[in-house]
Design an enzyme around this catalytic site. Structure first.
Site, PDB file in Angstrom:
ATOM      1  N   LYS A  54      25.712  75.677   4.362  1.00 14.16           N
ATOM      2  CA  LYS A  54      25.220  74.454   5.018  1.00 14.16           C
ATOM      3  C   LYS A  54      23.749  74.227   4.670  1.00 14.16           C
ATOM      4  O   LYS A  54      23.329  73.110   4.357  1.00 14.16           O
ATOM      5  CB  LYS A  54      25.414  74.550   6.541  1.00 14.16           C
ATOM      6  CG  LYS A  54      26.879  74.447   6.934  1.00 14.16           C
ATOM      7  CD  LYS A  54      27.152  74.849   8.371  1.00 14.16           C
ATOM      8  CE  LYS A  54      28.665  74.886   8.615  1.00 14.16           C
ATOM      9  NZ  LYS A  54      29.061  75.365   9.928  1.00 14.16           N
ATOM     10  N   GLN A  98      25.918  77.838  14.840  1.00 19.44           N
ATOM     11  CA  GLN A  98      27.131  78.358  14.214  1.00 19.44           C
ATOM     12  C   GLN A  98      28.007  79.066  15.256  1.00 19.44           C
ATOM     13  O   GLN A  98      27.536  79.934  15.995  1.00 19.44           O
ATOM     14  CB  GLN A  98      26.754  79.333  13.079  1.00 19.44           C
ATOM     15  CG  GLN A  98      27.933  79.842  12.282  1.00 19.44           C
ATOM     16  CD  GLN A  98      28.670  78.741  11.508  1.00 19.44           C
ATOM     17  OE1 GLN A  98      28.044  77.832  10.955  1.00 19.44           O
ATOM     18  NE2 GLN A  98      29.985  78.804  11.481  1.00 19.44           N
ATOM     19  N   ASP A 121      27.326  68.413  14.891  1.00 20.47           N
ATOM     20  CA  ASP A 121      28.643  69.051  14.849  1.00 20.47           C
ATOM     21  C   ASP A 121      29.663  68.237  15.661  1.00 20.47           C
ATOM     22  O   ASP A 121      30.858  68.497  15.588  1.00 20.47           O
ATOM     23  CB  ASP A 121      28.544  70.466  15.436  1.00 20.47           C
ATOM     24  CG  ASP A 121      29.088  71.525  14.492  1.00 20.47           C
ATOM     25  OD1 ASP A 121      29.522  71.154  13.381  1.00 20.47           O
ATOM     26  OD2 ASP A 121      29.069  72.715  14.866  1.00 20.47           O
TER      27      ASP A 121
END
Ligand code: NDP
Length: 301
Positions: A54, A98, A121
């Site tokens: 990412k 994460q 997200d």
């Protein structure tokens, strides 16, 4: 094999090219560089790989990447303090924590603390609510990738029968809502669904997000259907390394479907590209920028 194989690597490359151009445009017109903060707690090898990827993708697209790698022993209070600091930092447009987090940290508390304006997200309840309401929020990345692949095959899904197998908050539910927003007639199937093969057979668009290796067989597929396989399952092989397969029995399904995503190389590569798209969107919104083109569909080859 008769189905068109949907190439997720090519699709994600096309999307990243468009995002990179938009990031350059944003900088040229407004001197704004989107910033993505990644937060990794602990040393899980798979999570490390995802986070590095990412960060690398953000940098390659011309964005700023702010890395926060914390030890597995980090307390919930310390993680909350970091998230609040990132919420307040104007250079940070997107915050990616994460998952999964270590067991002593309540994932929901952390997600709910992220500023919804930086929720790239798309997991904050406000983002989920906006998706239900059909208002413009952040859509979770994997579901967005699924929709982009499906609409790349068939731009107008209105009136199609869509079946989504799996109802997780991460994948199944948002995919179903996105398909509903495209005016599909949507059926959500799950572990209690009766006669799943017959339900799947009604699908013009079939999305599998179950996590069971090759569960969906070829004769469950309607001829010509678009099949989007989200599943990632490792099955044993004689030499011991294992092999990744999806939730759909690919070889059988590819003889019947009109188009199908492979695993790996289908939905997987789209997820990070969609994270970049959300980060670009967040930066534009934070600066009230409306004259930079944010791709809503996959750009054509
Ligand atoms: P979850 O385990 O959270 O959800 C699985 C869903 O499948 C549940 O709704 C469950 O139903 C349903 N299900 C389980 N067994 C059956 C069955 N026999 N028949 C019908 N439905 C069933 O998984 P996720 O949604 O998080 O992930 C699904 C898959 O997608 C996994 O393989 C995961 O690795 C993969 N994935 C891939 C991503 C990517 O490509 N980037 C990102 C995220 C996930 P019920 O609710 O009734 O229990």
């Amino acid at each position: 094999m008769t189905a068109r194989i949907i190439d997720g690597k090519d699709a994600s490359a096309r999307l990243k090219t468009a995002i990179t151009a938009a990031v350059a445009d944003l900088k040229a017109k407004h001197n704004v560089i989107p910033g993505l903060a990644t937060v990794l707690v602990g040393e899980d090898p798979a999570s490390q790989v995802y986070v590095r990827s990412k960060q690398k993708t953000a940098t390659a697209a011309g964005m700023n990447s702010f890395q926060h790698d914390l030890p597995a022993t980090t307390s919930q209070a310390d993680l909350l303090a970091l998230v609040k600091k990132l919420n307040a930092d104007p250079a940070v447009n997107g915050i990616l924590v994460q998952l999964p987090l270590p067991k002593h940290i309540d994932q929901n508390v952390i997600i709910q603390t992220i500023d919804p304006a930086k929720d790239v997200d798309g997991l904050h309840p406000e983002s989920a609510g906006r998706l239900v309401a059909g208002s413009d929020g952040f859509v979770p990345c994997t579901p967005m990738g699924c929709l982009m692949l499906a609409t790349d095959v068939e731009p107008n899904l209105a009136g199609k029968n869509a079946v989504v197998v799996g109802r997780s908050i991460l994948v199944g539910k948002p995919v179903a809502l996105l398909l509903l927003n495209e005016n599909c007639t949507v059926t959500m199937a799950h572990s209690k669904t009766k006669d799943l093969p017959a339900v799947c057979k009604t699908a013009d668009v079939l999305v599998a997000a179950v996590g069971r290796a090759e569960m969906i067989k070829g004769d469950w597929i309607k001829p010509g259907a678009i099949v989007i396989d989200v599943g990632i399952n490792r099955i044993p092989t004689p030499e011991g390394k294992g092999r990744l397969v999806g939730d759909v029995a690919f070889q059988e399904a590819a003889n019947i479907a009109g188009a199908i995503t492979p695993v790996p190389g289908g939905v997987g590569p789209m997820t990070i590209a969609c994270l970049m798209l959300n980060t670009l969107k967040a930066a534009c919104r934070a600066h009230n920028v409306t004259d930079v083109a944010i791709p809503a569909r996959l750009p054509k080859a």
